[in-house]
Scaffold this active site. Sequence first.
Site, short mmCIF file in Angstrom:
data_model
loop_
_atom_site.label_atom_id
_atom_site.label_comp_id
_atom_site.label_asym_id
_atom_site.label_seq_id
_atom_site.Cartn_x
_atom_site.Cartn_y
_atom_site.Cartn_z
N HIS A 1 -7.52 10.07 3.85
CA HIS A 1 -7.09 9.05 4.80
C HIS A 1 -7.41 9.50 6.22
CE1 HIS A 1 -4.11 7.92 1.48
NE2 HIS A 1 -4.98 6.94 1.56
N ASP B 1 2.91 5.04 -5.51
CA ASP B 1 2.18 6.30 -5.34
C ASP B 1 3.11 7.48 -5.63
OD1 ASP B 1 0.63 8.42 -4.71
OD2 ASP B 1 0.31 7.88 -2.60
N HIS C 1 -9.46 5.07 -1.99
CA HIS C 1 -8.71 5.17 -0.74
C HIS C 1 -9.41 6.20 0.15
CE1 HIS C 1 -4.64 3.37 -1.92
NE2 HIS C 1 -5.36 3.32 -3.04
N ASP D 1 0.84 -1.20 0.00
CA ASP D 1 0.00 0.00 0.00
C ASP D 1 0.87 1.25 0.00
OD1 ASP D 1 -2.35 1.52 0.19
OD2 ASP D 1 -2.27 1.54 2.38
#
Length: 290
Positions: free
Chosen positions: A178, A102, A208, A80
């Site tokens: 998040h 990412d 996400h 992740d």
Amino acid sequence: MLVSGKEIMAVAKEKKFAVPAFNAGSGQLLNAVMEACEEAKSPVMIAIHPDELSFLTDSFVDQVKYLANHSKVPVCIHLDHGASYEQVIHAIQLGFTSVMIDASHLPYEENIEISKKVVAAAHPVGVSVEAELGTIGDTGNTVEGGVSEVIYTDPKVAQDFIDKTGVDSLAVAIGTAHGIYPKDVDPKLRLDILEEIEKATDIPLVLHGGSSNPDEEIAKAVTMGVNKINISSDIKIVFANKLREILNSGNSEIREPNVLFPDCMKETKKVALEKIKLFNSIDQAKHYFN
């Protein structure tokens, strides 16, 4: 059954559900979500952030692989928010079957270049690649990080990014963050943007940071083409709250892990089952077996 991210999400896209991707930051969280998925007959992605991996050490991946190989449901081991090419390569060497690079905070062309480089390394060994376009918000103290202001994914460039990189799935920014939102903030998904992205692209989409968004919005997003949803804060908060309750109960003699953690794991499992149901992932494991 251990599978790749591409394999697990291809079925989700075809059958119109979202695979739950639980951030397993400890063995207790891992066992709790695996129990939930076995019970619900749901495919699952066990997501491990580089910071979590650093804490747990590389040997934790062997524990995940063992459970996957002895599970009756499809399991993918996913890195992740890999922040660098080196982190991704390390994960591949450990046996992850899916990785995320990412580079969404970088300029568009740089995001393309590093994502393309990761694909070139991962695909020959059967590992799937997720990338992110746009930026996910950040509400506070989370391992996943993010930015204070969301930059929405541009539907007009999404397929161009996919074509140039060859990624297998795309994390989109449509107004999530998040962590848990402050009480005075009312988050709202830009489902209109999601609709445009889904029409313009041909690979599974990933969400996400949906912890504080209303369930009806998340469920709607699943029907509109989201095929993987990450869950981190939700399972960790209930685990931690239950642990605080136990530690503050007045019994200072409680110290054994097999006494401290079972009730915390039960709370985690409850939330995991709720998410599996919300994502329409109950009983979807049957589609992976001939």
